[in-house]
Design a protein around this motif. Structure first.
Motif, PDB file in Angstrom:
ATOM      1  N   GLY A 125     -11.205   0.777  -0.553  1.00 36.01           N
ATOM      2  CA  GLY A 125     -11.308   1.986  -0.718  1.00 36.01           C
ATOM      3  C   GLY A 125     -12.620   2.384  -1.354  1.00 36.01           C
ATOM      4  N   TYR A 148       0.843  -1.182  -0.247  1.00 36.49           N
ATOM      5  CA  TYR A 148       0.011   0.014  -0.032  1.00 36.49           C
ATOM      6  C   TYR A 148       0.706   1.162   0.072  1.00 36.49           C
ATOM      7  CZ  TYR A 148      -3.440  -3.400   1.744  1.00 36.49           C
ATOM      8  OH  TYR A 148      -4.299  -4.638   1.718  1.00 36.49           O
ATOM      9  N   SER A 207      -6.547   7.712   5.478  1.00 30.19           N
ATOM     10  CA  SER A 207      -5.878   6.474   4.985  1.00 30.19           C
ATOM     11  C   SER A 207      -6.696   5.217   5.392  1.00 30.19           C
ATOM     12  CB  SER A 207      -4.542   6.243   5.785  1.00 30.19           C
ATOM     13  OG  SER A 207      -4.059   4.958   5.301  1.00 30.19           O
ATOM     14  N   GLU A 236      -0.430   4.804  -1.281  1.00 28.28           N
ATOM     15  CA  GLU A 236      -1.092   5.568  -0.343  1.00 28.28           C
ATOM     16  C   GLU A 236      -0.350   6.184   0.547  1.00 28.28           C
ATOM     17  OE1 GLU A 236      -4.383   4.606   2.857  1.00 28.28           O
ATOM     18  OE2 GLU A 236      -4.552   3.353   0.930  1.00 28.28           O
ATOM     19  N   SER A 249      -6.842   6.107  -1.760  1.00 26.61           N
ATOM     20  CA  SER A 249      -6.745   4.807  -1.528  1.00 26.61           C
ATOM     21  C   SER A 249      -6.149   3.797  -2.291  1.00 26.61           C
ATOM     22  CB  SER A 249      -8.017   4.370  -0.560  1.00 26.61           C
ATOM     23  OG  SER A 249      -7.646   3.128  -0.228  1.00 26.61           O
ATOM     24  N   CYS A 250      -5.198   2.964  -1.647  1.00 26.99           N
ATOM     25  CA  CYS A 250      -4.784   1.738  -2.451  1.00 26.99           C
ATOM     26  C   CYS A 250      -5.454   0.427  -1.737  1.00 26.99           C
ATOM     27  CB  CYS A 250      -3.154   1.746  -2.467  1.00 26.99           C
ATOM     28  SG  CYS A 250      -2.421   0.964  -3.934  1.00 26.99           S
TER      29      CYS A 250
END
Length: 485
Positions: free
Chosen positions: A266, A180, A212, A183, A261-262
């Motif tokens: 998300g 991630y 996050s 992000e 967002s990753c």
């Protein structure tokens, strides 16, 4: 309130529709939010040469100019040095008009749109703009000159306000060493404030919601639970707080706001705030059109797995003559596409080497660099770090997915440096790749090396790298909206 492009026609609240005929007219599609705001999207994508029909669902780089109010027609009336909330100006008839900061910002955007539109008329493969660092050129770009002009306008004008509400660890930070990392790195750079950030919300063109989802999952999700409402409710509460404290969310119904967002969750998390889902710019690794990803307003974020936090030794690879493996993939059974891939090819062919687990002593990175093509199948969700891993290793990526919008598709012509294989053609994978001639492959390989700069994460961002390219994707979508008080 947001007002959207009029040149291509749009329905008003009574159901009537205006259309402009002539050379600028295009097919359009429109969606209306429950709050009554409008967003325009294109059903036919922007083409690099103006004739070629492209695969991407939609684009905003060739947008129409939103309608300007009479007070915004003369860009010269808006002087940058005037820092007051309102500034008087006299038109040719001697009538004194007053321009708000927002009108001045929109007038500057109108000038940028005009400049970008003018640049799009040049279909040369090389940008004619001057640049000390890099001049885009070649078929990897839909239109090199348009992109370069847009990028320069972004550097000159784009300002982002980061809401200061919210506390660590779920706000203002994110993971920088994991799958991630896209992000976390973006949030970190925005918090540093070295690029694009403004502390004055009145001069911002977009507003960043710095939560996050990855950190919310870590702190709010109960492992094994069948629901994650706490995460969605937290996002809804956060938007509620900023909308109560600041006028900007309600002014635009979220159309000039963005989140990033990753995490796979998300997209669903944003559904807890209807205007965030429908109006705002959502920058998502899980860019799945079947789950509501809208390329005309949302941006695809590349998934980058930084195991050590650094890319030293990761970038680069041997020449094509030193790549003995035709195609390679290694990964767990993760969704129906990988099931089909492993079922068909797992350890069955020396040319197409597919594994769920690599043999002991075989490094994953070395296999990438020994392969001519790197298979990038979607897992349970469409995003995969293998796309960027392949580009880093200078291995031609092979996209195998349904409904995935590749990153930076507004600017990059993915057909020129990657291969797309339909899920139904997985059994024919070897035949398809063997059918690519040596000269075609060498062109693909050369273009992968060229496009690499746009996906690199630098400790301190450098022009045209992935941080700036993500910002550029957001900039393009802001260009497609006109905000009015």
């Amino acid at each position: 309130m947001p007002v959207f492009s009029k040149v291509f026609g749009m329905e008003n609240s009574t159901g009537m529709q205006q259309r402009i005929t002539g050379s600028e007219a295009m097919d359009t599609s429109y969606t209306r939010s429950t709050t009554g705001s409008w967003r325009v999207g294109f059903s036919r994508p922007f083409s690099r040469d103006g004739n070629e029909e492209l695969e991407r669902p939609s684009s905003v780089i060739g947008i129409a100019e939103p309608p300007l109010a009479p007070s915004m027609l003369n860009i010269n009336k808006f002087e940058e040095q005037n820092s007051s909330t309102e500034s008087p100006a006299t038109d040719t008839a001697g009538v004194i008009n007053t321009y708000t900061k927002l009108e001045r910002l929109e007038a500057a955007l109108a000038k940028a749109r005009s400049s970008i539109r003018e640049a799009s008329k040049n279909n040369n493969m090389t940008s004619i703009q001057e640049d000390p660092d890099y001049v885009p050129r070649g078929p990897i770009y839909r239109n090199a000159n348009t992109f370069h002009r847009s990028y320069l306008e972004m550097e000159k004008l784009f300002k982002i306000y980061v809401y200061e509400e919210g506390e660590l660890p779920m706000f203002h930070t994110g993971p920088c060493r994991s799958i991630y990392s896209s992000e976390g790195r973006f949030i970190m750079e925005m918090e540093k404030g070295n690029f694009y950030r403004t502390r004055d919300p009145d001069e911002a063109l977009v507003y960043f919601l710095p939560f996050s989802v990855v950190m919310m999952v870590q702190y709010l999700y109960v492992p094994g639970a069948h629901e994650y409402h706490a995460i969605g409710h937290t996002v809804a509460d956060y938007v509620g707080v900023v909308s109560q404290r600041h006028p900007f969310w309600n002014r635009s119904l979220g159309a000039d706001h963005f989140m990033l967002s990753c995490h796979d969750w998300g997209p669903h998390t944003t559904s807890y705030v209807p205007n965030l889902f429908k109006n705002s710019i959502r920058v998502l690794c899980n860019a799945n059109t079947s789950e509501g990803f809208n390329p005309s307003k949302d941006a695809s974020l590349p998934e980058i797995n930084l195991k050590s936090g650094e890319i030293t030794g990761v970038i680069g690879g041997p020449s094509p003559s030193k790549r003995p493996i035709l195609a390679f993939f290694a990964g767990r059974l993760h969704g129906h596409i990988r099931y089909l891939l492993l079922q068909q090819w797992k350890e069955k062919d020396q040319d197409v080497q597919v594994y769920d687990t690599l043999p002991n002593g075989v490094p994953y990175e070395s296999m990438l660099k020994k392969s001519r093509f790197c298979l990038c199948p979607s897992g349970y969700e469409v995003a995969s770090p293998r796309l960027v891993e392949a580009i880093y290793a200078e291995c031609v990526p092979v996209l195998i997915s349904d409904g995935y919008v590749p990153p930076l598709s507004d600017v990059l012509n993915w057909k020129t440096f990657s291969v797309s294989v339909a899920v139904k053609d997985i059994p024919n994978l070897k035949t398809i790749l063997m059918g690519i001639s040596q000269s075609q492959y060498l062109r693909l390989h050369r273009r992968v090396k060229q496009v690499q700069r746009h996906f690199v994460i630098n400790g301190t961002p450098k022009r045209f790298d992935i941080f700036h390219m993500i910002v550029h994707s957001i900039w393009l979508r802001r260009l497609n909206v006109l905000i009015q008080d």
